[in-house]
Design an enzyme around this catalytic site. Sequence first.
Site, PDB file in Angstrom:
ATOM      1  N   ASP A 198      39.232   9.901 -16.571  1.00  0.00           N
ATOM      2  CA  ASP A 198      38.183   9.185 -17.290  1.00  0.00           C
ATOM      3  C   ASP A 198      38.865   8.047 -18.030  1.00  0.00           C
ATOM      4  O   ASP A 198      39.523   8.259 -19.050  1.00  0.00           O
ATOM      5  CB  ASP A 198      37.467  10.117 -18.271  1.00  0.00           C
ATOM      6  CG  ASP A 198      36.333   9.431 -19.008  1.00  0.00           C
ATOM      7  OD1 ASP A 198      36.244   8.185 -18.951  1.00  0.00           O
ATOM      8  OD2 ASP A 198      35.531  10.136 -19.665  1.00  0.00           O
ATOM      9  N   TYR A 218      27.051  -7.183 -16.551  1.00  0.00           N
ATOM     10  CA  TYR A 218      27.982  -7.437 -15.461  1.00  0.00           C
ATOM     11  C   TYR A 218      28.707  -8.768 -15.667  1.00  0.00           C
ATOM     12  O   TYR A 218      29.941  -8.847 -15.601  1.00  0.00           O
ATOM     13  CB  TYR A 218      27.260  -7.402 -14.119  1.00  0.00           C
ATOM     14  CG  TYR A 218      28.206  -7.186 -12.962  1.00  0.00           C
ATOM     15  CD1 TYR A 218      28.794  -5.945 -12.760  1.00  0.00           C
ATOM     16  CD2 TYR A 218      28.539  -8.221 -12.108  1.00  0.00           C
ATOM     17  CE1 TYR A 218      29.684  -5.735 -11.718  1.00  0.00           C
ATOM     18  CE2 TYR A 218      29.424  -8.033 -11.062  1.00  0.00           C
ATOM     19  CZ  TYR A 218      29.994  -6.786 -10.877  1.00  0.00           C
ATOM     20  OH  TYR A 218      30.878  -6.591  -9.844  1.00  0.00           O
TER      21      TYR A 218
END
Length: 316
Positions: free
Chosen positions: A109, A227
């Site tokens: 992670d 994004y």
Amino acid sequence: MLPGTARQGKCRSLGLGTASEYLGLLDQRSLAMTAEIEDVKMTIQEKFDLTNRVAIVTGGVGLLGAEFCRTLAEAGAAVAVVDLNADAAKKIADDLTRDGYRALGIATDITQPDSVSTMVASVLSTFGRLDVLVNSAALDPKFDPDAAAKGIAPGAFEDYPLDQWNAALDVNLTGTFLVTQACVEPMLAQGKKGSIINICSTYGLNGPDQRIYIKDGKRVAFKPVYYTVTKAGVMGFTKYLAAYYAGTEIRVNALTPGGVFNNHEEYFVTNYSAKTILGRMAKKDEMNGALLFLASDASSYMTGNNVVVDGGWTAW
């Protein structure tokens, strides 16, 4: 000019005592590089060879990440396939091993410092060094499932969910920061040398053309705000690190892909392709040459820069 305390902090991180030592290192490095230019002769095959080098690829099970893992392995590197998906990372690593390459799948992670530290320690324990880092992990656009019911196209800025904004920042920026921070330590320790490649996007260079998300005259979705914001941040991070590691041979560059075909709907392929000079989307293997160039000695005089492979999207 950096403040005195900032200069001292940077010098210490590079194993130097004072700012004057740092400036001296720049002069020494310049002389050393001149000597290398005169003395070292490499064939073009040798420049692209990664034999005896070790690479980490985050997002290693993604569409491009998996391609990058195989490319680096085929060039001779041992590859750590790093991804949140443990089973998929192991499968890609096992496939590479079965084909005769050295590979290791590691569940990580990247938003958690302890997980990142454990991953880097595992790579060093298994392969003994680290030469290349490819920061390819990033969240794909996730749209608000309730947006349509609210009369807003998925991904619209006006009602974009805060939790998805924060999740994207955590992965695309903080995750890249944490992984890079952990990986530069062994690079510094083994001679201040390495290549860091950050995967950016054309939408980190230009704003998205939201018209390509229109089907049969109706809006299907918006490319979400995070994004462009995070990919632009990745580009800034690239330039910052390249400048920060002046005086070393740690090079930091970005690779900016255009749109890569991944079973997109026909309307999207048509809309997207019309905006590229080559008139099509990329194939998933068409970033591999640029990736290998940046990872290898073929790009030894390149840092702080960006290789754009977009079919001409940003040229007009």
